[in-house]
Scaffold this active site. Structure first.
Site: not given
Ligand code: NAD
Ligand code: DAU
Length: 353
Positions: A161-162, A158, A222, A132-134, A187, A58
């Site tokens: 940047s979001k 992270y 979370r 994200t809520d973060e 999450n 992108i």
């Molecule tokens: P993910 O890391 O699983 O997937 C990200 C995808 O984006 C991948 O397919 C990757 O190849 C692609 N990507 C990364 N950089 C790119 C670039 N420069 N150009 C094109 N494609 C690129 O992420 P996810 O967990 O599916 O999260 C998706 C979105 O939702 C993110 O914007 C994240 O901030 C947001 N979000 C995630 C969560 C969560 O709990 N996972 C919660 C709230 C919001």
């Molecule tokens: O709140 C939304 C966010 O949730 C998204 O925007 C992010 O993309 C997504 O990665 C997630 O962020 P968190 O940091 O909350 O998710 P994670 O799964 O990394 O961690 C969840 C919680 O668990 C956090 O408090 C850290 C803890 N943790 C995580 C890992 C990987 C552990 O205790 N042990 C671990 O090994």
């Protein structure tokens, strides 16, 4: 057609798969295929001419312009991002590049396309930014949940940047009139989540007989939402959300990390019992994440009030589905957990011993 970015990642791929269960509108799926993007997740769409995949970054304006000119999408759902907090601590540059610069480049390419549309298509166009809520920072136990008016206070590279990307989207609406929408979700968990994140990591480690690394005291909270419910919320906001608005999305499922890990162990004890003892015996408290946010919680009433969205899954039903999926799809986990993943695990967990 609609253009989806990051549609080979966890939420994006779930969104694409769910979309084709209820719509025959085509999707242009734009993904760079970083370590987090996996086409294997989308293999059920092979041969489906409505799913067009483009391996594009992108940040690449010329490539985006060519895609917009060829496909002329009516809407964009922007998932693409670097998404893992721990990785952002080890290497923030990719997060600024993709999440801030990438969103900027995408907004500019979208604005050029949008400006070329006739008045009716211009009014109907949507740019939905998935955030994200973060971005709201950290709550104490007594604080009310995050609402759409909670001030931004991001604490990690992270989330900063979001937050930057959210501000750009907001500005492109206010300044240029682009019809944007933003969702801020809690999450997610469910099928196809990369095993660096808490729930799939714990399942994978448990089954491999490895320690279950709980950061700090395990009391961080979370608010968990099943990925299918997030995708349904995005569809509602895309179809009927008010232009320029933001919508919080959450599951009303606040859980301490240690509770999540205990529940996972108990489910695995039931579904895949060990020869002796419980998976709980593998739990190991490790050094905390720097700047670890204590609690996230989402007030999702606006989405329910205005668009009628409510999560369909409880934490119990969603987690049971998720564990069942991982037990039945070990091959997918093995495929994505490549050499790069093993390097990451060593980097992140060696320092927590
Ligand atoms: P993910 O890391 O699983 O997937 C990200 C995808 O984006 C991948 O397919 C990757 O190849 C692609 N990507 C990364 N950089 C790119 C670039 N420069 N150009 C094109 N494609 C690129 O992420 P996810 O967990 O599916 O999260 C998706 C979105 O939702 C993110 O914007 C994240 O901030 C947001 N979000 C995630 C969560 C969560 O709990 N996972 C919660 C709230 C919001
Ligand atoms: O709140 C939304 C966010 O949730 C998204 O925007 C992010 O993309 C997504 O990665 C997630 O962020 P968190 O940091 O909350 O998710 P994670 O799964 O990394 O961690 C969840 C919680 O668990 C956090 O408090 C850290 C803890 N943790 C995580 C890992 C990987 C552990 O205790 N042990 C671990 O090994």
């Amino acid at each position: 057609m609609i253009l989806v970015t990051g549609g080979a990642g966890f939420i994006g791929a779930n969104f694409v798969l769910d979309w084709f269960r209820h719509s025959d509108e085509a999707i242009l799926n734009v993904d760079k295929l970083t370590y987090a993007g996996n086409l294997g997740t989308l293999k059920s769409l092979q041969g489906n001419s409505k799913h067009v995949f483009a391996r594009v970054d992108i940040c690449d304006r010329a490539a985006l312009d060519a895609l917009f000119a060829e496909h002329r999408p009516r809407a964009i759902v922007h998932f693409a991002a670097e998404s893992h907090v721990d990785r952002s601590i080890h290497g923030p540059v990719d997060f600024v590049q993709t999440n801030v610069i990438g969103t900027f480049v995408l907004l500019e390419a979208a604005r050029q396309h949008w400006s070329s549309l006739n008045d009716a298509d211009k009014a109907a166009f949507r740019f939905l930014h998935v955030s994200t809520d973060e971005v709201f920072g950290s709550l104490s136990a007594a604080d009310p949940q995050f609402s759409e008016t909670t001030p931004y206070a991001p604490n990690s590279p992270y989330s900063a940047s979001k937050a930057g990307s959210d501000h750009l989207v907001r500005a492109w609406h206010h300044t240029y009139g682009m019809p944007t929408l933003t969702t801020n979700c809690s999450n997610n968990y469910g099928p196809y989540q990369f095993p660096e994140k808490l729930i799939p990591l714990m399942i994978a480690n448990a089954l491999a007989g490895k320690p279950l690394p709980v950061y700090g005291d395990g009391q961080n909270v979370r608010d968990w939402l099943y990925v299918g419910d997030h995708c349904a919320a995005i569809c509602e906001v895309l179809a009927r959300g008010k232009v320029g608005e933001t919508y919080n999305v959450g599951g009303w499922n606040e859980k301490k990390n240690i509770e999540v890990v205990h529940t996972l162990c108990d489910l695995l004890d039931e579904l895949r019992p060990k020869a002796t003892g419980s998976y709980r015996d593998q739990i190991a408290y490790v050094k905390d994440r720097p700047g670890h946010d204590r609690r996230y919680a989402i007030d999702a009433r606006k989405l329910e009030r205005e668009l009628g969205w409510k999560p369909a899954e409880t934490f119990e039903t969603g987690l049971a589905k998720t564990v069942g999926w991982y037990l039945g799809n070990q091959a997918w986990v093995d495929e994505v957990a490549s050499g790069d993943y093993r390097n990451w695990v060593e980097t992140n967990y060696a320092q927590r011993a």
